[in-house]
Design an enzyme around this catalytic site. Structure first.
Site, PDB file in Angstrom:
ATOM      1  N   ASP A  88       0.757  -1.076   0.049  1.00 51.27           N
ATOM      2  CA  ASP A  88       0.116  -0.012  -0.002  1.00 51.27           C
ATOM      3  C   ASP A  88       0.973   1.286   0.091  1.00 51.27           C
ATOM      4  O   ASP A  88       0.381   2.333   0.095  1.00 51.27           O
ATOM      5  CB  ASP A  88      -0.785  -0.220   1.109  1.00 51.27           C
ATOM      6  CG  ASP A  88      -2.105  -0.823   0.944  1.00 51.27           C
ATOM      7  OD1 ASP A  88      -2.453  -1.096   0.105  1.00 51.27           O
ATOM      8  OD2 ASP A  88      -2.872  -1.218   2.056  1.00 51.27           O
ATOM      9  N   ARG A 113       0.771  -1.500   7.709  1.00 49.38           N
ATOM     10  CA  ARG A 113       1.219  -0.231   7.046  1.00 49.38           C
ATOM     11  C   ARG A 113       2.281   0.785   7.589  1.00 49.38           C
ATOM     12  O   ARG A 113       2.712   1.747   7.121  1.00 49.38           O
ATOM     13  CB  ARG A 113       0.014   0.774   6.411  1.00 49.38           C
ATOM     14  CG  ARG A 113      -0.985   0.273   5.370  1.00 49.38           C
ATOM     15  CD  ARG A 113      -1.999   1.089   4.816  1.00 49.38           C
ATOM     16  NE  ARG A 113      -0.938   1.966   3.865  1.00 49.38           N
ATOM     17  CZ  ARG A 113      -1.573   3.107   3.326  1.00 49.38           C
ATOM     18  NH1 ARG A 113      -2.749   3.222   3.416  1.00 49.38           N
ATOM     19  NH2 ARG A 113      -0.770   3.939   2.547  1.00 49.38           N
ATOM     20  N   ARG A 159      -9.909   6.204  11.037  1.00 53.23           N
ATOM     21  CA  ARG A 159      -8.478   6.126  10.778  1.00 53.23           C
ATOM     22  C   ARG A 159      -7.712   7.202  11.857  1.00 53.23           C
ATOM     23  O   ARG A 159      -7.392   6.824  12.893  1.00 53.23           O
ATOM     24  CB  ARG A 159      -7.883   6.281   9.638  1.00 53.23           C
ATOM     25  CG  ARG A 159      -8.359   5.125   8.395  1.00 53.23           C
ATOM     26  CD  ARG A 159      -7.820   3.742   8.843  1.00 53.23           C
ATOM     27  NE  ARG A 159      -8.109   2.582   7.809  1.00 53.23           N
ATOM     28  CZ  ARG A 159      -7.719   2.548   6.647  1.00 53.23           C
ATOM     29  NH1 ARG A 159      -6.646   3.172   6.261  1.00 53.23           N
ATOM     30  NH2 ARG A 159      -7.902   1.390   5.933  1.00 53.23           N
ATOM     31  N   HIS A 188     -11.681   7.272   4.709  1.00 57.35           N
ATOM     32  CA  HIS A 188     -10.581   8.642   4.977  1.00 57.35           C
ATOM     33  C   HIS A 188     -11.652   9.508   4.327  1.00 57.35           C
ATOM     34  O   HIS A 188     -12.333   9.479   3.568  1.00 57.35           O
ATOM     35  CB  HIS A 188      -9.631   8.234   3.930  1.00 57.35           C
ATOM     36  CG  HIS A 188      -8.280   7.709   4.570  1.00 57.35           C
ATOM     37  ND1 HIS A 188      -7.512   6.979   3.896  1.00 57.35           N
ATOM     38  CD2 HIS A 188      -7.859   7.435   6.002  1.00 57.35           C
ATOM     39  CE1 HIS A 188      -6.614   6.542   4.716  1.00 57.35           C
ATOM     40  NE2 HIS A 188      -6.661   6.895   5.863  1.00 57.35           N
ATOM     41  N   CYS A 288      -5.505   9.344  -3.455  1.00 52.64           N
ATOM     42  CA  CYS A 288      -4.507   8.372  -2.435  1.00 52.64           C
ATOM     43  C   CYS A 288      -3.138   8.242  -2.934  1.00 52.64           C
ATOM     44  O   CYS A 288      -2.308   7.956  -2.385  1.00 52.64           O
ATOM     45  CB  CYS A 288      -5.273   6.959  -2.665  1.00 52.64           C
ATOM     46  SG  CYS A 288      -6.850   7.004  -1.635  1.00 52.64           S
TER      47      CYS A 288
END
Length: 295
Positions: A88, A113, A159, A188, A288
């Site tokens: 990612d 991540r 998040r 998000h 993103c």
């Protein structure tokens, strides 16, 4: 849609010979990471399904087209080297917020991540940034932070911790407005809202957003702050159409976001539709993949 590149960057608005407003882009600087190791091996949002096949080669081609679109528009694109076992890392927006040359790094909620943050921190240090601060609260950077030109709209709910909003205000020295996300599909802020035009003296920022992604109170805040916002439909939100990137005129969107593209054209923007379907299997879109560097 045809990608058009402007050679003259003056302001965000000018007036044509007929007297109507014409939007003019401003040059941007982006940091991106090639999806060399992109796969979906775990699920940390509703879009991710490890049993669904992923074609890394296709992802690379789609990412390359996105990068080349920015370059054709006259923007500067830097690249960070991708790392094995960090699939990612392609989603660069989650790894830093840069305003006036100050860098606030990231601290990921998902352990898968976590290692990405230090790779981006070292990139900034290697490239001459000395004011680099790593957060103490969970902070997924531009995934949940949208700069309007005068303040940060900051998402929370899935998040980024609310405490990260106060930390960002202290580190970056800009006001922060908190917004509550309530739909896990829009985990998000950057998949529920994006800035079309940044604020300038005498002109408020313009945004696009999907109201149902936000709590009732946050919807009221957005209506009060941005009464002229572009309101996206559920169909446009569901294809991650709001995960867009705007330079003030040209707006890069997922190719399925045709309704949103039409609404933007009516406002004088130039939508540029790109295929990012392979990366969407991990819940990502153009934004993103794109960390904006504001020096």
């Amino acid at each position: 849609m045809i990608v058009r590149s402007c050679g003259l960057y003056i302001s965000n608005m000018t007036t044509n010979s007929a007297g109507s407003a014409t939007r003019v882009p401003t040059p941007r600087t982006y940091l991106m990471c090639p999806p060399k190791y992109f796969v979906v091996e775990y699920a940390i949002n509703p879009w991710m399904d490890p049993t669904r096949p992923v074609d890394t080669e296709v992802a690379v081609k789609q990412w390359t087209l996105l990068k080349e679109t920015y370059q054709r528009l006259g923007h500067t694109v830097h690249e960070i080297e991708p790392q094995p076992d960090l699939p990612d890392m392609v989603f660069a927006a989650n790894s830093g917020t840069v305003i006036d040359g100050r860098v606030l790094g990231s601290r990921f909620r998902a352990p898968q991540r976590a290692a990405e943050a230090d790779h981006y921190r070292r990139w900034f240090l290697r490239h001459g940034y000395r004011d680099v601060v790593m957060p103490t609260a969970i902070n997924e950077a531009e995934g949940d932070f949208a700069w309007t030109g005068e303040l940060i709209l900051a998402g929370t709910g899935f998040r980024t911790d609310p405490a990260a909003h106060a930390e960002a205000q202290e580190v970056l020295g800009v006001p922060v407005v908190s917004l509550q996300l309530v739909d896990p599909r829009y985990y998000h802020l950057d998949v529920a809202l994006f800035v079309l035009t940044e604020a300038a003296p005498g002109r408020r920022a313009e945004i696009a957003y999907f109201p149902d992604a936000f709590s009732p109170g946050s919807q009221r805040v957005l209506r009060r702050m941005f009464p002229d916002a572009v309101i996206a439909t559920e169909a446009d939100a569901e294809c991650l159409g709001l995960n867009g990137v705007s330079d003030g005129r040209n707006v890069v969107l997922a190719r399925e976001a045709t309704g949103l593209a039409g609404a933007l054209e009516e406002r004088g923007y130039q939508p540029l539709l790109v295929d990012i379907a392979e990366l969407r299997k991990s819940g990502g879109g153009p934004k993103c993949c794109t960390l904006e560097i504001r020096d």
